[in-house]
Design a protein around this motif. Structure first.
Motif, PDB file in Angstrom:
ATOM      1  N   PRO A  16      17.139   7.789 -11.344  1.00 56.67           N
ATOM      2  CA  PRO A  16      18.579   7.771 -11.161  1.00 56.67           C
ATOM      3  C   PRO A  16      18.956   6.997  -9.910  1.00 56.67           C
ATOM      4  N   ARG A  17      20.029   6.272 -10.009  1.00 56.12           N
ATOM      5  CA  ARG A  17      20.491   5.484  -8.867  1.00 56.12           C
ATOM      6  C   ARG A  17      21.047   6.430  -7.809  1.00 56.12           C
ATOM      7  N   THR A  18      20.739   6.127  -6.574  1.00 57.78           N
ATOM      8  CA  THR A  18      21.290   6.929  -5.490  1.00 57.78           C
ATOM      9  C   THR A  18      22.515   6.215  -4.940  1.00 57.78           C
ATOM     10  N   SER A  19      23.489   6.993  -4.647  1.00 56.58           N
ATOM     11  CA  SER A  19      24.736   6.436  -4.132  1.00 56.58           C
ATOM     12  C   SER A  19      24.615   6.207  -2.631  1.00 56.58           C
ATOM     13  N   PRO A  20      25.060   5.046  -2.168  1.00 58.36           N
ATOM     14  CA  PRO A  20      25.015   4.803  -0.728  1.00 58.36           C
ATOM     15  C   PRO A  20      26.174   5.474   0.013  1.00 58.36           C
ATOM     16  N   LEU A  65      18.836   5.661   7.190  1.00 60.26           N
ATOM     17  CA  LEU A  65      18.320   4.625   6.297  1.00 60.26           C
ATOM     18  C   LEU A  65      16.906   4.949   5.808  1.00 60.26           C
ATOM     19  N   VAL A  66      16.065   5.422   6.690  1.00 60.35           N
ATOM     20  CA  VAL A  66      14.703   5.787   6.297  1.00 60.35           C
ATOM     21  C   VAL A  66      14.731   6.945   5.305  1.00 60.35           C
ATOM     22  N   SER A  67      15.543   7.945   5.578  1.00 66.29           N
ATOM     23  CA  SER A  67      15.609   9.088   4.657  1.00 66.29           C
ATOM     24  C   SER A  67      16.169   8.670   3.303  1.00 66.29           C
ATOM     25  N   HIS A  68      17.142   7.750   3.297  1.00 66.15           N
ATOM     26  CA  HIS A  68      17.702   7.261   2.044  1.00 66.15           C
ATOM     27  C   HIS A  68      16.619   6.547   1.223  1.00 66.15           C
ATOM     28  N   ARG A  69      15.807   5.727   1.871  1.00 62.13           N
ATOM     29  CA  ARG A  69      14.714   5.041   1.176  1.00 62.13           C
ATOM     30  C   ARG A  69      13.681   6.031   0.646  1.00 62.13           C
ATOM     31  N   VAL A  71      14.186   9.137  -0.182  1.00 60.96           N
ATOM     32  CA  VAL A  71      14.772   9.847  -1.324  1.00 60.96           C
ATOM     33  C   VAL A  71      14.710   8.975  -2.578  1.00 60.96           C
ATOM     34  N   GLN A  72      15.002   7.690  -2.439  1.00 60.54           N
ATOM     35  CA  GLN A  72      14.908   6.782  -3.584  1.00 60.54           C
ATOM     36  C   GLN A  72      13.484   6.735  -4.125  1.00 60.54           C
ATOM     37  N   ARG A  73      12.514   6.613  -3.246  1.00 57.54           N
ATOM     38  CA  ARG A  73      11.113   6.559  -3.662  1.00 57.54           C
ATOM     39  C   ARG A  73      10.704   7.871  -4.339  1.00 57.54           C
ATOM     40  N   ALA A  74      11.129   9.003  -3.786  1.00 53.26           N
ATOM     41  CA  ALA A  74      10.792  10.299  -4.384  1.00 53.26           C
ATOM     42  C   ALA A  74      11.402  10.448  -5.778  1.00 53.26           C
ATOM     43  N   ARG A  75      12.604   9.949  -5.959  1.00 53.18           N
ATOM     44  CA  ARG A  75      13.241  10.022  -7.282  1.00 53.18           C
ATOM     45  C   ARG A  75      12.509   9.140  -8.290  1.00 53.18           C
ATOM     46  N   ARG A  76      12.103   7.955  -7.866  1.00 56.64           N
ATOM     47  CA  ARG A  76      11.348   7.080  -8.771  1.00 56.64           C
ATOM     48  C   ARG A  76      10.020   7.725  -9.158  1.00 56.64           C
ATOM     49  N   THR A  77       9.354   8.313  -8.186  1.00 57.63           N
ATOM     50  CA  THR A  77       8.080   8.979  -8.441  1.00 57.63           C
ATOM     51  C   THR A  77       8.268  10.161  -9.387  1.00 57.63           C
ATOM     52  N   ALA A  78       9.303  10.946  -9.169  1.00 57.85           N
ATOM     53  CA  ALA A  78       9.573  12.094 -10.034  1.00 57.85           C
ATOM     54  C   ALA A  78       9.877  11.635 -11.460  1.00 57.85           C
ATOM     55  N   ALA A  79      10.635  10.557 -11.607  1.00 59.82           N
ATOM     56  CA  ALA A  79      10.946  10.035 -12.945  1.00 59.82           C
ATOM     57  C   ALA A  79       9.678   9.549 -13.637  1.00 59.82           C
ATOM     58  N   ALA A  80       8.811   8.883 -12.903  1.00 59.34           N
ATOM     59  CA  ALA A  80       7.547   8.401 -13.481  1.00 59.34           C
ATOM     60  C   ALA A  80       6.656   9.575 -13.878  1.00 59.34           C
TER      61      ALA A  80
END
Length: 164
Positions: A16-20, A65-69, A71-80
């Motif tokens: 899922p896309r994360t909102s900035p 910014l680091v936490s946002h990145r 979170v994005q990586r964790a969401r991609r990993t969870a989706a995979a």
């Protein structure tokens, strides 16, 4: 004879896309929160207050910014991982169904064919081969053992007939 269902190929789920919006709001609010002490500071301490507020804001911005990145990586990993879990569940269900078919249909059919005098190769030709190599080996081993058992039973029957 049953028809095997093939595994459907699932596309990996997109993360899922994360909102900035949230990180931007945090940065704006922290800038405003840092600007208030600078504005209220006495004129002689404004430079110092501005420097401290700017350094603090840069630290907050880096953390956001680091936490946002992350979170994005964790969401991609969870989706995979969710996609892989679904694929593995489907494969497990297929193997379970194939094992049940082996126990309930294939092995009894091979045993009956062998008892009726059919060769192991012909008996194996009457049943669909399992897609799993280990299950295929079980069927071949069963057929070979069945042939040995039928031959032994015939030999014992012959000896019993001679003994009578």
């Amino acid at each position: 004879m049953s028809v095997r269902a093939l595994l459907s190929q699932h596309r990996p789920a997109k993360a899922p896309r994360t909102s900035p919006t949230t990180p931007l709001v945090v940065l704006v609010v922290s800038a405003a929160a840092g600007g208030l002490p600078v504005a209220l500071a006495p004129s002689g301490a404004r430079t110092w207050a501005l420097t401290v507020a700017a350094v603090a804001w840069v630290c907050v911005a880096a953390a956001v910014l680091v936490s946002h990145r992350l979170v994005q990586r964790a969401r991609r990993t969870a989706a995979a991982q969710t996609s892989e879990t679904g694929r593995l569940k489907a494969r497990s269900a297929q193997l379970s169904a194939e094992s049940a078919h082996l126990v309930n249909v294939t092995l009894p059919t091979v045993a009956k064919q062998l008892r009726d005098g059919t060769s192991a190769a012909d008996a194996l030709g009457c049943v669909p081969p399992p897609s799993d190599p280990q299950l295929g080996r079980i069927v071949h081993t069963f057929a070979a053992a069945g042939v040995d058992g039928v031959q032994l039973a015939g030999a014992l029957e012959g000896e019993r007939g001679l003994a009578q």
